[in-house]
Design a protein around this motif. Structure first.
Motif, PDB file in Angstrom:
ATOM      1  N   VAL A  37       1.639  -2.210 -14.158  1.00 17.40           N
ATOM      2  CA  VAL A  37       2.688  -2.526 -13.204  1.00 17.40           C
ATOM      3  C   VAL A  37       1.977  -2.660 -11.867  1.00 17.40           C
ATOM      4  O   VAL A  37       1.290  -1.744 -11.414  1.00 17.40           O
ATOM      5  N   LEU A  38       2.109  -3.816 -11.263  1.00 17.10           N
ATOM      6  CA  LEU A  38       1.466  -4.118  -9.985  1.00 17.10           C
ATOM      7  C   LEU A  38       2.535  -4.170  -8.908  1.00 17.10           C
ATOM      8  O   LEU A  38       3.591  -4.779  -9.120  1.00 17.10           O
ATOM      9  N   THR A  39       2.301  -3.542  -7.763  1.00 18.40           N
ATOM     10  CA  THR A  39       3.289  -3.573  -6.684  1.00 18.40           C
ATOM     11  C   THR A  39       2.626  -3.875  -5.347  1.00 18.40           C
ATOM     12  O   THR A  39       1.448  -3.594  -5.140  1.00 18.40           O
ATOM     13  N   VAL A  40       3.431  -4.431  -4.457  1.00 20.04           N
ATOM     14  CA  VAL A  40       3.080  -4.599  -3.056  1.00 20.04           C
ATOM     15  C   VAL A  40       4.166  -3.856  -2.288  1.00 20.04           C
ATOM     16  O   VAL A  40       5.352  -4.166  -2.417  1.00 20.04           O
ATOM     17  N   VAL A  41       3.748  -2.846  -1.519  1.00 17.42           N
ATOM     18  CA  VAL A  41       4.687  -1.953  -0.834  1.00 17.42           C
ATOM     19  C   VAL A  41       4.486  -2.042   0.672  1.00 17.42           C
ATOM     20  O   VAL A  41       3.342  -2.002   1.153  1.00 17.42           O
ATOM     21  N   GLN A  42       5.583  -2.156   1.419  1.00 17.07           N
ATOM     22  CA  GLN A  42       5.519  -2.118   2.879  1.00 17.07           C
ATOM     23  C   GLN A  42       5.392  -0.668   3.294  1.00 17.07           C
ATOM     24  O   GLN A  42       6.270   0.142   3.002  1.00 17.07           O
ATOM     25  N   GLY A  43       4.274  -0.321   3.908  1.00 15.26           N
ATOM     26  CA  GLY A  43       4.036   1.046   4.343  1.00 15.26           C
ATOM     27  C   GLY A  43       2.791   1.609   3.695  1.00 15.26           C
ATOM     28  O   GLY A  43       2.247   1.043   2.752  1.00 15.26           O
ATOM     29  N   SER A  44       2.340   2.747   4.204  1.00 16.18           N
ATOM     30  CA  SER A  44       1.131   3.361   3.664  1.00 16.18           C
ATOM     31  C   SER A  44       1.439   4.439   2.640  1.00 16.18           C
ATOM     32  O   SER A  44       0.561   4.878   1.916  1.00 16.18           O
ATOM     33  N   ASP A  45       2.700   4.864   2.553  1.00 14.45           N
ATOM     34  CA  ASP A  45       3.108   5.876   1.589  1.00 14.45           C
ATOM     35  C   ASP A  45       3.957   5.205   0.513  1.00 14.45           C
ATOM     36  O   ASP A  45       5.078   4.770   0.781  1.00 14.45           O
ATOM     37  N   VAL A  46       3.415   5.113  -0.684  1.00 11.31           N
ATOM     38  CA  VAL A  46       4.099   4.412  -1.777  1.00 11.31           C
ATOM     39  C   VAL A  46       5.431   5.085  -2.108  1.00 11.31           C
ATOM     40  O   VAL A  46       6.400   4.412  -2.452  1.00 11.31           O
ATOM     41  N   ALA A  47       5.502   6.397  -1.962  1.00  6.18           N
ATOM     42  CA  ALA A  47       6.728   7.123  -2.307  1.00  6.18           C
ATOM     43  C   ALA A  47       7.882   6.803  -1.362  1.00  6.18           C
ATOM     44  O   ALA A  47       9.045   6.804  -1.776  1.00  6.18           O
ATOM     45  N   THR A  48       7.590   6.527  -0.098  1.00  7.54           N
ATOM     46  CA  THR A  48       8.659   6.288   0.870  1.00  7.54           C
ATOM     47  C   THR A  48       8.712   4.841   1.360  1.00  7.54           C
ATOM     48  O   THR A  48       9.645   4.465   2.052  1.00  7.54           O
ATOM     49  N   GLY A  49       7.707   4.039   1.016  1.00  8.42           N
ATOM     50  CA  GLY A  49       7.659   2.650   1.451  1.00  8.42           C
ATOM     51  C   GLY A  49       8.668   1.788   0.707  1.00  8.42           C
ATOM     52  O   GLY A  49       9.299   2.212  -0.261  1.00  8.42           O
ATOM     53  N   THR A  50       8.802   0.550   1.152  1.00  9.50           N
ATOM     54  CA  THR A  50       9.713  -0.413   0.534  1.00  9.50           C
ATOM     55  C   THR A  50       8.913  -1.342  -0.373  1.00  9.50           C
ATOM     56  O   THR A  50       7.957  -1.981   0.073  1.00  9.50           O
ATOM     57  N   VAL A  51       9.315  -1.409  -1.635  1.00 10.09           N
ATOM     58  CA  VAL A  51       8.640  -2.313  -2.565  1.00 10.09           C
ATOM     59  C   VAL A  51       9.026  -3.740  -2.206  1.00 10.09           C
ATOM     60  O   VAL A  51      10.197  -4.104  -2.238  1.00 10.09           O
ATOM     61  N   LEU A  52       8.033  -4.535  -1.821  1.00  9.20           N
ATOM     62  CA  LEU A  52       8.268  -5.933  -1.472  1.00  9.20           C
ATOM     63  C   LEU A  52       8.253  -6.821  -2.707  1.00  9.20           C
ATOM     64  O   LEU A  52       9.069  -7.733  -2.833  1.00  9.20           O
TER      65      LEU A  52
END
Length: 141
Positions: A37-52
């Motif tokens: 599973v590949l993701t691009v997340v807005q933010g430096s914290d994957v747990a609290t960032g927004t999955v783009l």
């Protein structure tokens, strides 16, 4: 209700036992099935960032998943030989990006060559991410 809980728990344990056996099987090989599973997340914290964006990629006998070009992505994944930091090795040095801080994090979670993978890298902003990945098919979704 209790029977359903027991059945679900038993099924979960069987699945976990099956995946544990996969991880211990043999040394990793690019010819073994891989699923990520590949993701691009807005933010430096994957747990609290927004999955783009996110994509599922399965590389085995066939390349499949929600990735728009699974064959090219599997080839790019195989080219890393399990060392995901190699994705960062060929940045476009001719591209200039703003210095603003707007972190973007990419992740790869799953199984590659029979071994568990949990990798992430944070970039200063989306431009730096794009320049660093330099068109790599793995994150072109």
């Amino acid at each position: 209700m209790r029977h359903r809980l027991v059945a679900v728990s038993a099924a979960t344990l069987l699945c976990l036992a099956g995946t544990a056996g996969l991880a211990e099987a043999s040394p990793a090989s690019v010819h073994e099935p891989s699923a990520m599973v590949l993701t691009v997340v807005q933010g430096s914290d994957v747990a609290t960032g927004t999955v783009l964006r996110a994509a599922v990629l399965s590389c085995g006998y066939a390349a499949e998943g929600t990735h728009p070009d699974p064959r090219a992505a599997c080839d790019a994944l195989n080219a890393t030989e399990g060392e995901f930091d190699r994705l960062l090795a060929a940045p476009d040095r001719g591209r200039t990006c703003p210095r603003r801080q707007d972190p973007v994090t990419i992740t790869a979670d799953g199984v590659w060559g029979g071994g568990r993978v949990a990798w992430k890298h944070t970039f200063r902003n989306a431009c730096v991410m794009s320049a660093t990945l330099n068109g790599n098919a793995l994150y072109a979704f």
